[in-house]
Design a protein around this motif. Structure first.
Motif, PDB file in Angstrom:
ATOM      1  N   CYS A 175       0.829  -1.212   0.000  1.00 42.40           N
ATOM      2  CA  CYS A 175       0.000   0.000   0.000  1.00 42.40           C
ATOM      3  C   CYS A 175       0.862   1.259   0.000  1.00 42.40           C
ATOM      4  N   ALA A 176       1.861   1.307   0.869  1.00 44.99           N
ATOM      5  CA  ALA A 176       2.747   2.474   0.926  1.00 44.99           C
ATOM      6  C   ALA A 176       3.474   2.652  -0.406  1.00 44.99           C
ATOM      7  N   ARG A 177       3.959   1.541  -0.962  1.00 43.29           N
ATOM      8  CA  ARG A 177       4.688   1.609  -2.230  1.00 43.29           C
ATOM      9  C   ARG A 177       3.780   2.061  -3.362  1.00 43.29           C
ATOM     10  N   LEU A 178       2.562   1.553  -3.408  1.00 41.58           N
ATOM     11  CA  LEU A 178       1.649   1.955  -4.482  1.00 41.58           C
ATOM     12  C   LEU A 178       1.228   3.416  -4.360  1.00 41.58           C
ATOM     13  N   VAL A 179       1.003   3.883  -3.142  1.00 43.73           N
ATOM     14  CA  VAL A 179       0.593   5.282  -2.979  1.00 43.73           C
ATOM     15  C   VAL A 179       1.708   6.215  -3.422  1.00 43.73           C
ATOM     16  N   ILE A 180       2.936   6.020  -2.936  1.00 47.85           N
ATOM     17  CA  ILE A 180       4.028   6.916  -3.342  1.00 47.85           C
ATOM     18  C   ILE A 180       4.377   6.706  -4.820  1.00 47.85           C
ATOM     19  N   GLY A 181       4.278   5.471  -5.288  1.00 47.72           N
ATOM     20  CA  GLY A 181       4.580   5.199  -6.693  1.00 47.72           C
ATOM     21  C   GLY A 181       3.582   5.836  -7.638  1.00 47.72           C
ATOM     22  N   VAL A 182       2.302   5.625  -7.373  1.00 48.24           N
ATOM     23  CA  VAL A 182       1.260   6.201  -8.239  1.00 48.24           C
ATOM     24  C   VAL A 182       1.302   7.727  -8.172  1.00 48.24           C
ATOM     25  N   ILE A 227       2.396  12.563 -11.047  1.00 44.17           N
ATOM     26  CA  ILE A 227       2.950  13.919 -11.035  1.00 44.17           C
ATOM     27  C   ILE A 227       3.872  14.095 -12.237  1.00 44.17           C
ATOM     28  N   GLY A 228       4.752  13.118 -12.475  1.00 46.79           N
ATOM     29  CA  GLY A 228       5.636  13.168 -13.635  1.00 46.79           C
ATOM     30  C   GLY A 228       4.868  13.140 -14.940  1.00 46.79           C
ATOM     31  N   PHE A 229       3.862  12.276 -15.042  1.00 47.11           N
ATOM     32  CA  PHE A 229       3.023  12.194 -16.232  1.00 47.11           C
ATOM     33  C   PHE A 229       2.343  13.529 -16.505  1.00 47.11           C
ATOM     34  N   HIS A 230       1.801  14.114 -15.459  1.00 43.58           N
ATOM     35  CA  HIS A 230       1.118  15.403 -15.595  1.00 43.58           C
ATOM     36  C   HIS A 230       2.085  16.475 -16.089  1.00 43.58           C
ATOM     37  N   LYS A 231       3.276  16.538 -15.482  1.00 47.91           N
ATOM     38  CA  LYS A 231       4.261  17.551 -15.868  1.00 47.91           C
ATOM     39  C   LYS A 231       4.694  17.393 -17.317  1.00 47.91           C
ATOM     40  N   ILE A 232       4.889  16.164 -17.762  1.00 47.28           N
ATOM     41  CA  ILE A 232       5.414  15.931 -19.106  1.00 47.28           C
ATOM     42  C   ILE A 232       4.325  16.005 -20.167  1.00 47.28           C
ATOM     43  N   PHE A 233       3.207  15.307 -19.940  1.00 50.16           N
ATOM     44  CA  PHE A 233       2.229  15.118 -21.005  1.00 50.16           C
ATOM     45  C   PHE A 233       0.998  16.009 -20.923  1.00 50.16           C
ATOM     46  N   LEU A 234       0.623  16.464 -19.745  1.00 52.06           N
ATOM     47  CA  LEU A 234      -0.593  17.271 -19.632  1.00 52.06           C
ATOM     48  C   LEU A 234      -0.278  18.761 -19.539  1.00 52.06           C
ATOM     49  N   THR A 235       0.484  19.153 -18.538  1.00 46.06           N
ATOM     50  CA  THR A 235       0.843  20.563 -18.387  1.00 46.06           C
ATOM     51  C   THR A 235       1.921  20.957 -19.378  1.00 46.06           C
ATOM     52  N   THR A 273       6.906   4.674 -11.567  1.00 45.04           N
ATOM     53  CA  THR A 273       6.504   3.436 -12.236  1.00 45.04           C
ATOM     54  C   THR A 273       7.264   2.243 -11.664  1.00 45.04           C
ATOM     55  N   LEU A 274       8.574   2.393 -11.483  1.00 44.16           N
ATOM     56  CA  LEU A 274       9.382   1.308 -10.919  1.00 44.16           C
ATOM     57  C   LEU A 274       8.940   0.960  -9.499  1.00 44.16           C
ATOM     58  N   ILE A 275       8.627   1.973  -8.709  1.00 46.93           N
ATOM     59  CA  ILE A 275       8.175   1.729  -7.336  1.00 46.93           C
ATOM     60  C   ILE A 275       6.854   0.964  -7.342  1.00 46.93           C
ATOM     61  N   CYS A 276       5.935   1.341  -8.214  1.00 50.11           N
ATOM     62  CA  CYS A 276       4.658   0.616  -8.306  1.00 50.11           C
ATOM     63  C   CYS A 276       4.892  -0.859  -8.620  1.00 50.11           C
ATOM     64  N   LEU A 277       5.809  -1.122  -9.518  1.00 52.33           N
ATOM     65  CA  LEU A 277       6.085  -2.493  -9.922  1.00 52.33           C
ATOM     66  C   LEU A 277       6.951  -3.232  -8.909  1.00 52.33           C
TER      67      LEU A 277
END
Length: 142
Positions: free
Chosen positions: A14-21, A26-34, A71-75
């Protein structure tokens, strides 16, 4: 698996998925959305402290680091290394925000930092719900 071992594994997952996601999105948003240029404009005040090239490089590093390491942390792959990268981003963000404004809202920063510290301080052997590391082993060593 004992109930205690299962609870540890689920808690770390749970801790890993929360910080990973959170980091990944945040990275996805910075690169692809904003977009990185829009993110860079947010740090206009920091140009008094740093050259534009340093701000651009830091902006790119933080966005890519959050996306990839999250992504690596989630996996559960390269877990500790990915946590070190997220930790470095949190230090950079802390410096940037502190230079930009003497008082700023650190609530989300402390939440993210607490998850990184929790995962780094608890034994990695307890974090058993993750992808196997065999593709990353060489000569039988992780």
């Amino acid at each position: 698996m004992t109930p205690l071992a299962r609870n540890r594994a689920v808690a770390l997952l749970c801790a890993r998925l929360v910080i990973g996601v959170l980091s990944m999105l945040i990275g996805f948003h910075k690169i692809f959305l904003t977009g990185l240029e829009a993110e860079l404009r947010w740090f206009q005040d920091l140009r008094a402290w740093f050259p534009d090239a340093v701000l651009r490089a830091t902006n790119i590093y933080c966005a890519v680091a959050e996306l990839v390491a999250g992504t690596l942390i989630c996996l559960g792959l390269l877990r500790d290394s990915a946590l070190y990268v997220i930790g470095s981003v949190l230090v950079i963000v802390t410096v940037g925000h502190s230079l930009e404004h003497e008082v700023w809202d650190i609530q989300q920063m402390m939440f993210r930092l607490s998850l990184v510290l929790l995962l780094l301080l608890l034994p990695a052997e307890w974090d058993v719900v993750r992808l196997p590391l065999w593709p990353f082993r060489r000569n039988g060593n992780a």
